[in-house]
Design an enzyme around this catalytic site. Structure first.
Site, PDB file in Angstrom:
ATOM      1  N   HIS A  99      -3.681  -5.186   0.769  1.00  0.00           N
ATOM      2  CA  HIS A  99      -3.296  -5.327   2.037  1.00  0.00           C
ATOM      3  C   HIS A  99      -3.253  -6.774   2.385  1.00  0.00           C
ATOM      4  O   HIS A  99      -4.003  -7.336   2.841  1.00  0.00           O
ATOM      5  CB  HIS A  99      -3.861  -4.465   3.279  1.00  0.00           C
ATOM      6  CG  HIS A  99      -3.576  -3.040   3.279  1.00  0.00           C
ATOM      7  ND1 HIS A  99      -2.720  -2.777   4.227  1.00  0.00           N
ATOM      8  CD2 HIS A  99      -4.035  -2.136   2.562  1.00  0.00           C
ATOM      9  CE1 HIS A  99      -2.428  -1.478   3.810  1.00  0.00           C
ATOM     10  NE2 HIS A  99      -3.517  -1.021   2.940  1.00  0.00           N
ATOM     11  N   GLU A 113      -1.614  -8.493   4.466  1.00  0.00           N
ATOM     12  CA  GLU A 113      -1.344  -8.747   5.849  1.00  0.00           C
ATOM     13  C   GLU A 113      -2.779  -8.796   6.623  1.00  0.00           C
ATOM     14  O   GLU A 113      -2.846  -9.475   7.377  1.00  0.00           O
ATOM     15  CB  GLU A 113      -0.392  -7.798   6.561  1.00  0.00           C
ATOM     16  CG  GLU A 113      -0.768  -6.650   6.915  1.00  0.00           C
ATOM     17  CD  GLU A 113      -1.190  -5.519   5.747  1.00  0.00           C
ATOM     18  OE1 GLU A 113      -1.916  -4.545   6.064  1.00  0.00           O
ATOM     19  OE2 GLU A 113      -1.062  -5.670   4.502  1.00  0.00           O
ATOM     20  N   CYS A 135       0.993  -1.279  -0.036  1.00  0.00           N
ATOM     21  CA  CYS A 135      -0.106   0.036   0.261  1.00  0.00           C
ATOM     22  C   CYS A 135       0.857   1.099   0.002  1.00  0.00           C
ATOM     23  O   CYS A 135       1.557   1.450  -1.116  1.00  0.00           O
ATOM     24  CB  CYS A 135      -1.133   0.032   1.149  1.00  0.00           C
ATOM     25  SG  CYS A 135      -2.468   1.039   1.049  1.00  0.00           S
TER      26      CYS A 135
END
Length: 238
Positions: A216, A218, A113
């Site tokens: 994203h 994660e 990002c």
């Protein structure tokens, strides 16, 4: 030997009910989990003087740049747009120095990002400061809030073979939490994927060991364990 991945921290800039004026450096646990579950050792690099960049990069084998605030437009020669959100000069300066030093030392970088945007700006690229008001072709919701962070919402359009082949499914959905994005891709970077409305979602440069995604992964780890393959693929590059 276990590979060490440096993760530059974020920091609390405002007094708040939880910490008061006890300003802290921090990093979200999901980034740490993605690195650790890939068999590497995450090392948090607290925001500091740019002169420390060489020493920090000397101590790690690779760099992971996380999400966070907007990148200040001063770094790509623009005045602040009316829709620019919070910026942090200290973090910008520190991360830009780390990127340039990691490239000099030929150590891999993975940008997520904001991290993707920092890499692009460090190499001379530019950003949309605010997609909704600056990108005329926008037809996808690029900030999916209030949809939960671990729920993917939009598709990718693949631009060719890349390090993501076999790592991210061709028909996979990804999540999206950003209002800034790459406008002019820096020289030498290869476009790997866009959203269906043409916003840059992934790029890489195998020569300089640069890898970046706009979504994203994660955050997806909580509900989509197959996302771990992305972190595994990056660690395998080290």
């Amino acid at each position: 030997m276990v590979k060490k991945i440096g993760i530059p921290s974020n920091n609390v800039l405002h007094a708040n009910p939880r910490f008061g004026t006890n300003y802290v450096d921090y990093m979200q646990k999901n980034y740490i989990d993605g690195v650790a579950n890939a068999g590497a050792l995450p090392i948090i690099l607290p925001i500091g003087d740019t002169k420390l960049a060489e020493d920090y990069i000397n101590t790690v084998d690779a760099l992971l740049l996380a999400g966070g605030q907007d990148v200040s437009p001063e770094y790509f020669g623009e005045e602040p747009h009316l829709k620019l959100a919070e910026i942090d000069h200290g973090r910008d300066d520190f991360e830009l120095a780390l990127v340039r030093e990691a490239i000099r030392q030929e150590k891999p970088i993975f940008g997520i990002c904001r991290g993707l945007q920092v890499i692009n700006v460090a190499l001379g690229g530019t950003l949309y400061q605010d997609l909704p008001s600056q990108y005329a072709g926008m037809t996808v919701k690029h900030n999916q809030y209030p949809t939960k962070w671990y729920m993917p919402t939009h598709h990718l359009v693949w631009q060719g073979h890349s390090w993501l082949d076999g790592v991210v499914d061709e028909t996979a959905l990804v999540n999206s939490f950003h209002h800034q994005a790459v406008k002019d891709l820096a020289e030498g970077l290869t476009l790997d994927a866009t959203s269906t409305d043409g916003v840059i979602e992934a790029f890489s440069d195998e020569l300089r060991h640069l890898y970046a995604v706009q979504w994203h992964p994660e955050m997806l780890l909580m509900a989509h364990p197959e996302t771990q393959k992305l972190f595994n693929a990056f660690v395998a590059k080290i």
